[in-house]
Design a protein around this motif. Sequence first.
Motif, short mmCIF file in Angstrom:
data_model
loop_
_atom_site.label_atom_id
_atom_site.label_comp_id
_atom_site.label_asym_id
_atom_site.label_seq_id
_atom_site.Cartn_x
_atom_site.Cartn_y
_atom_site.Cartn_z
N TYR A 66 0.81 -1.22 0.00
CA TYR A 66 0.00 0.00 0.00
C TYR A 66 0.84 1.27 0.00
N ARG A 67 2.13 1.14 -0.30
CA ARG A 67 3.02 2.30 -0.16
C ARG A 67 2.60 3.49 -1.02
N ASP A 68 1.94 3.24 -2.14
CA ASP A 68 1.49 4.37 -2.96
C ASP A 68 0.34 5.13 -2.31
N ARG A 69 -0.37 4.50 -1.38
CA ARG A 69 -1.47 5.16 -0.66
C ARG A 69 -0.99 5.89 0.60
N ILE A 70 0.16 5.53 1.09
CA ILE A 70 0.65 6.09 2.35
C ILE A 70 1.53 7.30 2.02
N THR A 71 0.87 8.44 1.84
CA THR A 71 1.54 9.64 1.39
C THR A 71 1.79 10.65 2.50
N VAL A 72 1.41 10.31 3.72
CA VAL A 72 1.58 11.22 4.85
C VAL A 72 3.04 11.18 5.33
N PRO A 73 3.47 12.20 6.07
CA PRO A 73 4.81 12.17 6.65
C PRO A 73 4.97 10.97 7.59
N LYS A 74 6.19 10.44 7.64
CA LYS A 74 6.48 9.25 8.44
C LYS A 74 7.72 9.51 9.28
N LEU A 95 16.15 -0.46 7.70
CA LEU A 95 15.88 0.95 7.46
C LEU A 95 17.09 1.56 6.75
N ASP A 96 17.24 1.26 5.48
CA ASP A 96 18.33 1.83 4.69
C ASP A 96 17.81 3.11 4.05
N LEU A 97 18.25 4.25 4.56
CA LEU A 97 17.73 5.53 4.11
C LEU A 97 18.68 6.21 3.13
N THR A 98 18.08 6.83 2.13
CA THR A 98 18.86 7.66 1.21
C THR A 98 18.97 9.05 1.83
N ALA A 99 19.81 9.88 1.26
CA ALA A 99 19.95 11.26 1.75
C ALA A 99 18.62 12.00 1.63
N THR A 100 17.88 11.75 0.57
CA THR A 100 16.57 12.39 0.40
C THR A 100 15.60 11.96 1.49
N GLU A 101 15.57 10.66 1.80
CA GLU A 101 14.68 10.17 2.84
C GLU A 101 15.05 10.75 4.21
N LYS A 102 16.34 10.88 4.48
CA LYS A 102 16.77 11.49 5.74
C LYS A 102 16.30 12.94 5.81
#
Length: 142
Positions: free
Chosen positions: A87-95, A111-118
């Motif tokens: 459902y990731r396309d539906r979960i558009t709220v901040p996390k 939890l491998d985060l990109t610089a953008t995700e951080k």
Amino acid sequence: PVTRFVVTGGSKRGWTTWLTAAVDKRVIGIIPIVYDNLNMARQMQHQLDGYGKFSEQIEDYTRRGLQAKLQTPRGRELSAMVDPWTYRDRITVPKLLINATNDPRQQSRSLDLTATEKAQIVAFLRTLTDSTFIRDPRFSKP
């Protein structure tokens, strides 16, 4: 009536935090704690890679062979229903993901985060500061 809210929960409640955001438009943010098990098949592989076996915390599932069953047609069908990754396309709220380091249930690398995700997490945290709410006398007494 409550028209907007943030959902949080730890472990299995972290799982339902993701799923609630997928179906309830009133949710404006989520804070899943510990349970960052998006894409279950991949996360199970993370456990094998990190521990050399499945975590003892999910022994009830392992004893029943559920991880292997996720690879069957019926298992993939079940996973598609209960895995928040679906459902990731539906979960558009901040996390805000709160993940323990090498928690016995989850590998820290889940939890491998990109610089953008951080940067997105930092932006979300900045939205949590609301001086109007903090100073509102209606909320000064618990």
